[in-house]
Design a protein around this motif. Structure first.
Motif, mmCIF file in Angstrom:
data_model
loop_
_atom_site.group_PDB
_atom_site.id
_atom_site.type_symbol
_atom_site.label_atom_id
_atom_site.label_comp_id
_atom_site.label_asym_id
_atom_site.label_seq_id
_atom_site.Cartn_x
_atom_site.Cartn_y
_atom_site.Cartn_z
ATOM 1 N N TYR A 1 0.824 -1.204 0.000
ATOM 2 C CA TYR A 1 0.000 0.000 0.000
ATOM 3 C C TYR A 1 0.862 1.260 0.000
ATOM 4 N N GLY A 2 2.009 1.196 0.645
ATOM 5 C CA GLY A 2 2.875 2.354 0.703
ATOM 6 C C GLY A 2 3.410 2.780 -0.640
ATOM 7 N N TYR A 3 3.392 1.840 -1.597
ATOM 8 C CA TYR A 3 3.927 2.120 -2.931
ATOM 9 C C TYR A 3 2.841 2.639 -3.877
ATOM 10 N N THR A 4 1.625 2.793 -3.378
ATOM 11 C CA THR A 4 0.532 3.282 -4.207
ATOM 12 C C THR A 4 0.185 4.715 -3.841
ATOM 13 N N ARG A 5 -0.508 5.378 -4.755
ATOM 14 C CA ARG A 5 -0.908 6.769 -4.519
ATOM 15 C C ARG A 5 -2.196 6.871 -3.724
ATOM 16 N N ASP A 6 -2.726 5.736 -3.293
ATOM 17 C CA ASP A 6 -3.892 5.763 -2.420
ATOM 18 C C ASP A 6 -3.517 6.197 -1.012
#
Length: 384
Positions: free
Chosen positions: A344-349
């Protein structure tokens, strides 16, 4: 996570509360969309100015806030925690006002500072050039004396607010081409001056909402009263401004690191694996402990340097140390925050990937961290 701050006065505490309210109501809801769309939030700087936040460390007689740097920098940090483009923009504007406030004549201060500090005008600082970044004394932009003032020709690179600022604090060569640091002067150049233009904004890794552009000065003519300080005094003015500006970058870095730590902690408390929150696992809790320790240490370092400045003591070495340590800490903490969130940390969410990209530029602007080490080493060699 609420920051436990020690403030010198109740007025300062009220000021920080105002900043938190502005950040919560005006910044937090816009940052993701404006960064995604590279939309410069010019209206927010007008709001900050009209709220009395654009001139905090300057005298009230010119529209400033009469606040010590210790307080001003905590305002910068609070804003950067919500949105780096705004916190850094405040720091750059404060840097751009410094030459007029510290070296201008009484007439220049009275004529220029009220609008500069009141939010009607936004500034930019024009020192770097394509071939003279770390070696600022090698600049080649020329200010040629004329019968009525100066004619400026040249280009400045990596200018924050380039193309959007209302005035440019410009450093140009008035001496011979080989005059080095002795032949540089400082000028206040309104953006509306004929011959002043901006290239298209740079396409950066982060801080897309903060425009950075090459500024061109093609025969831009200004009056003699546009020069700030004596002819040839520009380089000492630039260095004095940068000592204070580095503290602003350190405060921005702590804000970014705090935001990343807050996001990582919130996720680690909610995310469960093997039947319990992941914050309870030693491997992760140790990482968070190191992150929190780094943020606290960086904050205390910039505040200690600010107190030296407020007391009228030399603070150049301490400013370089604060900028070096705080920005390296921000890079490390944001990287670790991405790791805490996993995929999740690698996504723009989630905001931590943006914070990681933003942290990188803080190791570069207003003197790379390699230059900070050089500055610190020279101070040590002189026994300072």
């Amino acid at each position: 996570m609420a920051v436990d701050r020690t403030l010198p006065t109740s007025e300062a505490a009220d000021l920080l509360e105002l900043v938190r309210e502005v950040a919560s109501k005006e910044l937090s809801g816009r940052v993701a969309a404006d960064e995604e769309n590279a939309a410069f939030p010019r209206d927010l700087f007008t709001l900050l100015g009209r709220s009395g936040l654009l001139g905090l460390p300057y005298p009230s007689e010119y529209g400033g806030g009469d606040q010590p740097y210790e307080v001003y920098l905590q305002v910068v940090e609070e804003l950067a925690t919500s949105w780096l483009a705004v916190g850094l923009g405040l720091s750059v504007h404060t840097l751009s006002c410094f030459p007029v406030a510290a070296y201008g004549t009484e007439e220049q201060r009275a004529a220029l500072l009220p609008d500069m500090l009141g939010g009607e005008l936004l500034g930019a600082y024009c020192l770097s050039e394509a071939h003279s970044g770390s070696d600022a004394a090698a600049l080649s932009t020329r200010a040629q004396a004329t019968d009525s003032g100066y004619r400026i020709d040249g280009a400045k690179s990596w200018i924050t607010h380039g193309g959007h600022a209302d005035f440019y604090t410009l450093f140009a060569r008035t001496g011979a081409p080989d005059s080095g640091s002795q032949g540089i002067s400082c000028f206040h150049v309104p953006a509306a001056t004929p011959g002043v233009s901006a290239d298209a904004p740079e396409k950066k890794m982060g801080m897309s909402a903060s425009p950075t552009a090459v500024m061109r000065f093609d025969g831009a003519e200004v009056g003699a009263d546009a020069r700030i300080g004596a002819e040839g005094q520009g380089f000492p003015i630039a260095l004095a401004a940068l000592d204070s500006g580095r503290l602003g970058i350190a405060a921005c870095a702590v804000g970014v690191a705090q935001a990343a730590l807050d996001a990582a902690l919130a996720y680690a408390r909610e995310r469960e694996q093997f039947g319990r929150p992941i914050v309870e696992f030693q491997g992760l809790s140790f990482m968070l402990a190191d992150m929190a320790t780094g943020v606290e240490a960086a904050r205390e370092l910039y505040l200690a340097a600010a107190r030296r400045r407020d007391a009228g003591r030399p603070f150049g070495r301490q400013a370089a140390m604060a900028k070096l340590f705080a920005t390296d800490t921000a890079m490390r903490v944001t990287t670790d925050a991405v790791q805490v969130l996993g995929g999740y940390g690698y996504t723009r969410d989630f905001p931590v990937e943006r914070l990681m990209r933003e942290a990188k530029v803080l190791q570069i602007v207003e003197g790379t961290n390699q230059i900070q080490r050089l500055v610190i080493g020279r101070h040590l060699a002189r026994g300072e």
